[in-house]
Design a protein around this motif. Structure first.
Motif, PDB file in Angstrom:
ATOM      1  N   ASP A  58      29.058  35.161  41.175  1.00  0.00           N
ATOM      2  CA  ASP A  58      28.991  34.293  40.009  1.00  0.00           C
ATOM      3  C   ASP A  58      29.944  34.816  38.935  1.00  0.00           C
ATOM      4  OD1 ASP A  58      26.985  32.726  41.196  1.00  0.00           O
ATOM      5  OD2 ASP A  58      25.427  34.100  40.489  1.00  0.00           O
ATOM      6  N   VAL A  59      30.291  33.949  37.983  1.00  0.00           N
ATOM      7  CA  VAL A  59      31.164  34.354  36.885  1.00  0.00           C
ATOM      8  C   VAL A  59      30.313  34.721  35.679  1.00  0.00           C
ATOM      9  CG1 VAL A  59      32.953  33.632  35.271  1.00  0.00           C
ATOM     10  CG2 VAL A  59      33.087  32.938  37.653  1.00  0.00           C
ATOM     11  N   ALA A  95      39.575  28.530  38.945  1.00  0.00           N
ATOM     12  CA  ALA A  95      40.915  28.285  38.394  1.00  0.00           C
ATOM     13  C   ALA A  95      40.882  27.983  36.898  1.00  0.00           C
ATOM     14  CB  ALA A  95      41.581  27.129  39.146  1.00  0.00           C
ATOM     15  N   ASP A  96      39.726  27.522  36.390  1.00  0.00           N
ATOM     16  CA  ASP A  96      39.610  27.241  34.960  1.00  0.00           C
ATOM     17  C   ASP A  96      39.726  28.512  34.117  1.00  0.00           C
ATOM     18  OD1 ASP A  96      39.156  24.576  35.611  1.00  0.00           O
ATOM     19  OD2 ASP A  96      36.970  24.816  35.611  1.00  0.00           O
ATOM     20  N   ALA A 115      39.453  36.684  45.620  1.00  0.00           N
ATOM     21  CA  ALA A 115      38.806  35.433  45.245  1.00  0.00           C
ATOM     22  C   ALA A 115      39.679  34.634  44.286  1.00  0.00           C
ATOM     23  CB  ALA A 115      37.443  35.726  44.618  1.00  0.00           C
ATOM     24  N   CYS A 116      40.283  35.313  43.305  1.00  0.00           N
ATOM     25  CA  CYS A 116      41.138  34.617  42.338  1.00  0.00           C
ATOM     26  C   CYS A 116      42.404  34.082  43.002  1.00  0.00           C
ATOM     27  CB  CYS A 116      41.501  35.551  41.185  1.00  0.00           C
ATOM     28  SG  CYS A 116      40.087  35.979  40.133  1.00  0.00           S
ATOM     29  N   PHE A 163      45.501  31.713  41.610  1.00  0.00           N
ATOM     30  CA  PHE A 163      46.106  32.485  40.525  1.00  0.00           C
ATOM     31  C   PHE A 163      45.859  33.981  40.735  1.00  0.00           C
ATOM     32  CE2 PHE A 163      41.724  31.975  39.215  1.00  0.00           C
ATOM     33  CZ  PHE A 163      41.407  33.141  38.518  1.00  0.00           C
ATOM     34  N   ARG A 164      46.668  34.779  40.079  1.00  0.00           N
ATOM     35  CA  ARG A 164      46.499  36.229  40.112  1.00  0.00           C
ATOM     36  C   ARG A 164      45.826  36.653  38.805  1.00  0.00           C
ATOM     37  NH1 ARG A 164      50.943  40.342  42.361  1.00  0.00           N
ATOM     38  NH2 ARG A 164      50.421  39.004  44.119  1.00  0.00           N
ATOM     39  N   PRO A 165      44.681  37.334  38.885  1.00  0.00           N
ATOM     40  CA  PRO A 165      43.943  37.663  37.658  1.00  0.00           C
ATOM     41  C   PRO A 165      44.652  38.728  36.820  1.00  0.00           C
ATOM     42  CG  PRO A 165      42.932  38.751  39.529  1.00  0.00           C
ATOM     43  CD  PRO A 165      44.001  37.853  40.098  1.00  0.00           C
ATOM     44  N   HIS A 166      44.639  38.511  35.515  1.00  0.00           N
ATOM     45  CA  HIS A 166      45.156  39.522  34.585  1.00  0.00           C
ATOM     46  C   HIS A 166      44.027  40.488  34.272  1.00  0.00           C
ATOM     47  CE1 HIS A 166      46.651  41.594  31.105  1.00  0.00           C
ATOM     48  NE2 HIS A 166      45.708  41.051  30.332  1.00  0.00           N
TER      49      HIS A 166
END
Length: 301
Positions: A173-174, A191-192, A213-214, A219-222
């Motif tokens: 979960d986020v 992606a949001d 997962a990202c 996208f690549r997470p910062h």
């Protein structure tokens, strides 16, 4: 010291119970001559007469009664050993050393141990917290009997040393700050959150899981902050320092954190158990595995 022979002592004990050599031979499926010979040999080994003539029969001497009085304690202890050994063979007793990653201990191992105490009190479980990869290293070296970890760090199915057993898929979960713009969104996708600062470990399995997962979401997470412990990660989320993926069975309730389910992306981490090949059948380890499966089913439900 006298030479004690359990088999011959058993014959002497049976003679005391049956009364005659013939009845003793029938009970033990021996010939009368074999019974007499064994008792004669026992008398020589102990250095005392065990039988004396009594009419056409024989009876035990005082020395024989003394011997049997002490032998009873031996027979009692052997009965206990037989019972414990049978329990061990049938998985009702024994010690199982479990190596498990941190969040699996309260979520899976503790419920399993609690259940086993009620159903199989003869089984002792010793728990050792270990990182995902270390759990399998401990299993390989014989320091543990069962490894509980993540599939990404498990040996391959082709590794002949181990048997791998999937337990369940733990949803990710986020974790969002309570005042985050998407905290109350009707629907949330990974992606949001592509532009958000992410909080995860600098290396290791959780870093790989978060990045994977990202990237699967496009996208690549910062990485805004690095932390390995869930208490630290959630504290930073609560402070508005970033967002994080958190496995459901590791989540802690915090007033300042909103946990959101990702229904479309639905990332998961796969939790597996492993034992050395062959140990999963007919032993205490099999009982522990069954208890872990039950705990996993409840957690996954």
């Amino acid at each position: 010291m006298a030479e004690w022979d359990i088999r011959k002592l058993h014959i002497l004990r049976t003679l005391r119970e049956r009364g005659t050599v013939t009845a003793t031979a029938e009970a033990l499926r021996m010939t009368p001559s074999a019974v007499s010979q064994q008792l004669t040999n026992l008398s020589k080994q102990l250095g005392v007469p065990l039988l004396e003539a009594h009419g056409r029969r024989v009876r035990l001497t005082d020395a024989a009664r003394l011997v049997l009085r002490h032998a009873e304690a031996v027979f009692e202890q052997l009965e206990r050993a037989d019972a414990e050994l049978a329990a061990y063979v049938h998985g009702e007793a024994g010690e199982v050393r479990v190596g498990a990653f941190s969040t699996a201990v309260p979520a899976l191992v503790v419920p399993a141990v609690t259940a086993l105490r009620a159903t199989h009190p003869g089984i002792t479980v010793r728990v050792r917290e270990a990182e995902a990869q270390e759990a399998y290293e401990l299993l390989a070296t014989g320091e543990t009997d069962l490894a509980l970890s993540l599939a990404a760090q498990a040996p391959t199915a082709a590794d002949a040393r181990f048997t791998r057993l999937p337990l369940f898929a733990d949803p990710l979960d986020v974790a969002l700050p309570h005042d985050h713009r998407l905290a109350g969104a009707a629907e949330l996708r990974l992606a949001d959150l592509a532009g958000e600062p992410w909080i995860f470990g600098g290396s290791g399995p959780w870093s790989d899981i978060t990045r994977g997962a990202c990237e699967a979401a496009g996208f690549r997470p910062h990485q805004g902050h690095a932390a390995a412990g869930w208490t630290a990660i959630l504290a930073m989320v609560e402070a508005g320092m970033g967002v994080a993926l958190v496995p459901r069975m590791a989540a802690e309730r915090r007033e300042g954190v909103v946990m959101r389910e990702l229904r479309r992306d639905r990332p998961v981490r796969h939790v597996v158990a492993a034992v050395r090949r062959g140990a999963e059948e007919g032993t205490a380890a099999a009982r522990v595995l069954a208890a872990l499966r039950t705990a996993a089913g409840r957690t996954g439900g």
